[in-house]
Design an enzyme around this catalytic site. Structure first.
Site, PDB file in Angstrom:
ATOM      1  N   CYS A 132       0.819  -1.204   0.000  1.00  0.00           N
ATOM      2  CA  CYS A 132       0.000   0.000   0.000  1.00  0.00           C
ATOM      3  C   CYS A 132       0.856   1.259   0.000  1.00  0.00           C
ATOM      4  O   CYS A 132       1.937   1.290   0.557  1.00  0.00           O
ATOM      5  CB  CYS A 132      -0.952   0.038   1.179  1.00  0.00           C
ATOM      6  SG  CYS A 132      -2.072  -1.357   1.300  1.00  0.00           S
ATOM      7  N   ARG A 147       5.589  -1.084  -4.510  1.00  0.00           N
ATOM      8  CA  ARG A 147       5.194  -1.684  -3.241  1.00  0.00           C
ATOM      9  C   ARG A 147       4.099  -2.727  -3.419  1.00  0.00           C
ATOM     10  O   ARG A 147       3.824  -3.505  -2.502  1.00  0.00           O
ATOM     11  CB  ARG A 147       4.720  -0.586  -2.266  1.00  0.00           C
ATOM     12  CG  ARG A 147       5.823   0.367  -1.873  1.00  0.00           C
ATOM     13  CD  ARG A 147       5.287   1.537  -1.090  1.00  0.00           C
ATOM     14  NE  ARG A 147       4.836   1.159   0.240  1.00  0.00           N
ATOM     15  CZ  ARG A 147       5.604   1.166   1.323  1.00  0.00           C
ATOM     16  NH1 ARG A 147       6.876   1.502   1.226  1.00  0.00           N
ATOM     17  NH2 ARG A 147       5.129   0.829   2.498  1.00  0.00           N
ATOM     18  N   TRP A 198      -3.434  -2.659  -1.427  1.00  0.00           N
ATOM     19  CA  TRP A 198      -3.178  -4.092  -1.603  1.00  0.00           C
ATOM     20  C   TRP A 198      -4.190  -4.798  -0.724  1.00  0.00           C
ATOM     21  O   TRP A 198      -4.174  -4.668   0.493  1.00  0.00           O
ATOM     22  CB  TRP A 198      -1.746  -4.418  -1.180  1.00  0.00           C
ATOM     23  CG  TRP A 198      -1.257  -5.787  -1.534  1.00  0.00           C
ATOM     24  CD1 TRP A 198      -0.840  -6.225  -2.756  1.00  0.00           C
ATOM     25  CD2 TRP A 198      -1.079  -6.896  -0.635  1.00  0.00           C
ATOM     26  NE1 TRP A 198      -0.414  -7.536  -2.676  1.00  0.00           N
ATOM     27  CE2 TRP A 198      -0.560  -7.968  -1.382  1.00  0.00           C
ATOM     28  CE3 TRP A 198      -1.313  -7.079   0.726  1.00  0.00           C
ATOM     29  CZ2 TRP A 198      -0.266  -9.205  -0.824  1.00  0.00           C
ATOM     30  CZ3 TRP A 198      -1.031  -8.316   1.290  1.00  0.00           C
ATOM     31  CH2 TRP A 198      -0.504  -9.361   0.524  1.00  0.00           C
ATOM     32  N   ASN A 245      -3.039   2.515   5.649  1.00  0.00           N
ATOM     33  CA  ASN A 245      -2.269   1.281   5.557  1.00  0.00           C
ATOM     34  C   ASN A 245      -2.296   0.623   6.923  1.00  0.00           C
ATOM     35  O   ASN A 245      -2.106   1.299   7.935  1.00  0.00           O
ATOM     36  CB  ASN A 245      -0.809   1.553   5.187  1.00  0.00           C
ATOM     37  CG  ASN A 245      -0.651   2.105   3.791  1.00  0.00           C
ATOM     38  OD1 ASN A 245      -1.564   2.043   2.984  1.00  0.00           O
ATOM     39  ND2 ASN A 245       0.520   2.647   3.499  1.00  0.00           N
ATOM     40  N   GLY A 246      -2.486  -0.685   6.969  1.00  0.00           N
ATOM     41  CA  GLY A 246      -2.489  -1.382   8.247  1.00  0.00           C
ATOM     42  C   GLY A 246      -3.765  -2.167   8.444  1.00  0.00           C
ATOM     43  O   GLY A 246      -4.542  -2.397   7.505  1.00  0.00           O
ATOM     44  N   GLU A 253      17.330 -19.205  -1.677  1.00  0.00           N
ATOM     45  CA  GLU A 253      17.097 -17.894  -2.273  1.00  0.00           C
ATOM     46  C   GLU A 253      16.899 -17.999  -3.784  1.00  0.00           C
ATOM     47  O   GLU A 253      16.050 -17.317  -4.362  1.00  0.00           O
ATOM     48  CB  GLU A 253      18.259 -16.961  -1.951  1.00  0.00           C
ATOM     49  CG  GLU A 253      18.196 -15.591  -2.593  1.00  0.00           C
ATOM     50  CD  GLU A 253      16.995 -14.751  -2.168  1.00  0.00           C
ATOM     51  OE1 GLU A 253      16.728 -13.735  -2.838  1.00  0.00           O
ATOM     52  OE2 GLU A 253      16.313 -15.123  -1.196  1.00  0.00           O
ATOM     53  N   LYS A 260      13.541 -16.714  -5.687  1.00  0.00           N
ATOM     54  CA  LYS A 260      13.540 -15.717  -6.763  1.00  0.00           C
ATOM     55  C   LYS A 260      12.785 -16.235  -7.982  1.00  0.00           C
ATOM     56  O   LYS A 260      12.012 -15.505  -8.611  1.00  0.00           O
ATOM     57  CB  LYS A 260      14.979 -15.359  -7.168  1.00  0.00           C
ATOM     58  CG  LYS A 260      15.650 -14.372  -6.262  1.00  0.00           C
ATOM     59  CD  LYS A 260      14.994 -13.009  -6.306  1.00  0.00           C
ATOM     60  CE  LYS A 260      15.169 -12.280  -4.994  1.00  0.00           C
ATOM     61  NZ  LYS A 260      14.385 -12.770  -3.871  1.00  0.00           N
ATOM     62  N   GLU A 299       9.065 -16.201  -7.226  1.00  0.00           N
ATOM     63  CA  GLU A 299       8.513 -14.852  -7.093  1.00  0.00           C
ATOM     64  C   GLU A 299       8.228 -14.198  -8.436  1.00  0.00           C
ATOM     65  O   GLU A 299       7.171 -13.589  -8.624  1.00  0.00           O
ATOM     66  CB  GLU A 299       9.487 -13.957  -6.309  1.00  0.00           C
ATOM     67  CG  GLU A 299       9.507 -14.199  -4.822  1.00  0.00           C
ATOM     68  CD  GLU A 299      10.481 -13.274  -4.120  1.00  0.00           C
ATOM     69  OE1 GLU A 299      10.119 -12.738  -3.070  1.00  0.00           O
ATOM     70  OE2 GLU A 299      11.608 -13.090  -4.628  1.00  0.00           O
ATOM     71  N   HIS A 340      16.357 -38.030   0.639  1.00  0.00           N
ATOM     72  CA  HIS A 340      15.322 -38.319   1.626  1.00  0.00           C
ATOM     73  C   HIS A 340      13.959 -37.811   1.168  1.00  0.00           C
ATOM     74  O   HIS A 340      13.131 -37.401   1.988  1.00  0.00           O
ATOM     75  CB  HIS A 340      15.696 -37.710   2.979  1.00  0.00           C
ATOM     76  CG  HIS A 340      16.951 -38.273   3.554  1.00  0.00           C
ATOM     77  ND1 HIS A 340      17.026 -39.550   4.076  1.00  0.00           N
ATOM     78  CD2 HIS A 340      18.193 -37.748   3.656  1.00  0.00           C
ATOM     79  CE1 HIS A 340      18.261 -39.779   4.491  1.00  0.00           C
ATOM     80  NE2 HIS A 340      18.988 -38.704   4.242  1.00  0.00           N
ATOM     81  N   LYS A 398       6.148  -5.152  -1.744  1.00  0.00           N
ATOM     82  CA  LYS A 398       7.550  -4.919  -1.393  1.00  0.00           C
ATOM     83  C   LYS A 398       7.770  -4.893   0.107  1.00  0.00           C
ATOM     84  O   LYS A 398       8.698  -5.490   0.618  1.00  0.00           O
ATOM     85  CB  LYS A 398       8.010  -3.593  -2.020  1.00  0.00           C
ATOM     86  CG  LYS A 398       9.485  -3.269  -1.778  1.00  0.00           C
ATOM     87  CD  LYS A 398      10.392  -4.301  -2.409  1.00  0.00           C
ATOM     88  CE  LYS A 398      11.864  -3.971  -2.252  1.00  0.00           C
ATOM     89  NZ  LYS A 398      12.720  -5.066  -2.707  1.00  0.00           N
TER      90      LYS A 398
END
Length: 612
Positions: A2, A27, A75, A101-102, A485, A489, A492, A508, A607
């Site tokens: 947001c 964001r 968002w 926001n929140g 990571e 990536k 994402e 395993h 973000k």
């Protein structure tokens, strides 16, 4: 997540607000809206689901006017991304508008109370309760700021808000608790507000970061800051050290690619003035005055989310090997809801690019409440974690606009290496070992530059594998976090399913997945576990898997055993993750572009995750 922008001054507000929203697109959002005060008894409010361009088109068709206003990108949390759920939300008379926001945790209780007093709700959002509460509590003789303060005294949860009203024009009231908000102090009667400095830096680099519990009144005459419990307070003006060029693409097709290629520079920045070559040591100004506290540390708990958690894993390996410190790495979202054991001598180290990650901030506060010393590793100056910790280290990586973190991740690893060097030299690390690490750090940016020279090779690899639906990333030791990571990536930005695993754990379970349709990326540079990784490669070969191997320069052993080799320069093992990460960033980027994904704004991602 947001974005909030506010403007009051002599100019038309709409173009400035739209520009600010565009700066905040990175964001993540799914709707956008704007409210303008234009002299009437009602505000001019326009909001649209979808991208900012839809809002821009709607505004141009009605010739929106007004020199005071607020704007928002949402968002979705409470309610789908529809026009009624988009911000700003307004009072029944249309004379108060609010963006938020929140999360309002007691929204249902407030809704019931307000319905009993005749208020109707047009959206599914928790935010709408705040604007009706402001309206409900606004008595004659009050200013907008008084009504907002009265409402916030009854709100439970987190918020960054901006409010305007036709009843009290040429005024914006902003407030924060747990969600970032700052004031931009402009020239010639201009005042701005933003959830991020990127929203205001085109107009001013002088900003005031609000603390939790603060609210402020912005008018063309200036600003005043207050605290809900303490009355009027003073907050210092700070200077943003980067300019608007840092948040533009600079000729690159995407921010993500730009930021991948900025890594030699960002790594030099995180090390600038911090390496002491003669002593084999690191000087970190943010912790210099806290040597007594650090000397008492017997255990470190690193808490973070997502990519920052992966950096924390690398930090764990570094600190245990080179500083001989026991370290645990915790997902912040899990840590805060457990009953963690934080005995005397525990350092809680929070890692966050934004410094506002809600779960990490809450975990940090839980650790502090339990008596731990707290430290932050963050990129954003003035962020909540930077202000809530006892001490910390800034990354100085500059703004990171791409939602998928790249340069912040490598900067986090190097910042942790500097902290490890500092702690190690005060414990078990000899001056000779320290000098070796300093020299390796000094060479690292140039080595990353070398790896970036592989861009065309990696693009060709992406072309070969772009249609694959699954990937497996494997590594051991320092390379295990890199495998995690690399897989993150790829997930994402390209929406390809990928998993990172310790290479030895493959047998395993994941070994059952391996066939010629399942590419396997091995992190296999020359380090302490190189021979062990060779055995794992043979296991994949025996099952017909296709292998991409990231190896050290000069490695001749692996070429005949794998399908593709990506060579990176050799360095000391603890810094190899910085080098092996870069080709995986490039691979994810090129795979996403080839598949037509929105690289800088991947679907469903934000973000800065400032809600739980």
């Amino acid at each position: 997540m947001c974005g909030i922008v506010g403007y009051v001054g002599p100019k038309e507000a709409a173009p400035i607000l739209l520009q600010g929203l565009k700066r905040l697109e990175y964001r993540g959002y799914d709707s956008a809206g704007i409210a303008l005060v234009n002299g009437g008894t009602r505000l001019q409010v326009v909001k649209k689901p979808g991208k900012i361009v839809a809002l821009e088109e709607a505004l141009s068709s009605i010739k929106a006017k007004g020199t005071c206003g607020i704007a928002h990108t949402r968002w979705a949390t409470h309610g789908a991304p529809t026009e009624p759920n988009a911000h700003p939300h307004t009072s029944a008379a249309g004379d108060i508008a609010l963006v938020h926001n929140g999360i309002v945790e007691n929204a249902q209780t407030l809704r019931a109370h307000l319905r009993d007093h005749g208020f109707e709700f047009l959206s599914e959002t928790d935010t709408e309760t705040i604007v009706h509460l402001v309206d409900h509590l606004w008595d004659d003789g009050m200013g907008l700021e008084d009504a907002v303060a009265a409402a916030l005294a009854r709100v439970e949860g987190t918020y960054g808000i901006a409010v305007v009203s036709a009843r009290d024009p040429q005024k914006i009231v902003v407030a924060r608790r747990g969600s970032p908000l700052l004031i931009g102090v402009g020239a010639q009667g201009e005042m701005l507000a933003g959830s991020d400095a990127t929203a205001v830096v085109a107009h001013t680099r002088d900003v005031v970061y609000l603390n939790d519990g603060d609210y402020a009144v912005l008018t063309p005459d200036g600003y005043r800051t207050f605290h809900l419990d303490h009355g009027e307070v003073r907050r210092s003006v700070e200077r943003v050290t980067w300019d608007v060029g840092a948040i533009e693409k600079g000729g690159y097709p995407h921010f993500m690619l730009k930021e991948i290629f900025e890594q030699p520079s960002s790594l030099r920045d995180v090390m600038r003035g911090r390496l002491l070559e003669e002593n084999g040591d690191a000087r970190l100004g943010g912790i210099a005055a806290h040597q007594f506290d650090l000397g008492r540390v017997r255990r470190i708990v690193i808490t973070a989310c997502g990519t920052s958690w992966h950096a924390g894993l690398v930090g764990e390996y570094m600190l245990e090997e080179l500083a001989r410190m026991p370290v645990d790495v915790e997902y912040a979202s899990e840590f805060r809801y457990r009953s963690p054991v934080l005995e005397e001598g525990t350092l809680a180290l929070a890692i966050s690019q934004s410094g506002e990650t809600a779960d990490t901030l809450a975990a940090l506060r839980e650790a502090r409440q339990r008596g731990a010393t707290t430290m932050g590793v963050v990129n954003v100056v003035g962020s909540a974690i930077a202000r809530d910790t006892d001490f910390g280290v800034y990354l100085h990586a500059g703004p990171e606009i791409g939602v998928a973190s790249t340069k912040a991740f490598t900067s986090q690893m190097v910042a942790l290496a500097l902290f490890t060097l500092h702690m190690g030299r005060r414990r078990h690390l000899s001056v000779v070992q320290g000098k070796e690490m300093v020299e390796a750090l000094r060479r690292l940016p140039d080595q990353v530059e070398e790896v970036l020279g592989l861009n065309d090779q990696v693009r060709a690899l992406a072309e070969e594998y772009a249609d694959c639906g699954n990937f497996l990333y494997l590594g051991r030791g320092y390379q295990f976090p890199v495998a995690l990571e690399g897989a993150l990536k790829l997930k994402e930005v390209s929406y390809i399913h990928a998993e990172g695993y310790p290479a030895a754990e493959m047998k395993h379970g994941p070994i059952a997945l391996i066939d010629d349709d399942m590419p396997v990326v091995f992190l296999a540079p020359r380090d302490q576990v190189y021979q062990k990784v060779l055995s794992n490669i043979e296991e994949v070969n025996a099952r017909g898997g296709r292998i991409i191997a990231v190896v050290s320069d000069g490695d001749t052993e692996l070429k005949s055993k794998v399908d593709h080799v990506i060579r990176v320069p050799q360095t000391i093992p603890c810094l190899l993750p910085v080098l092996t990460t870069v080709p995986l960033q490039l691979l994810a980027y090129h795979m996403a572009v080839l598949r037509g994904a929105d690289v800088d704004q991947p679907r469903n991602l934000a973000k800065s995750v400032t809600v739980e």
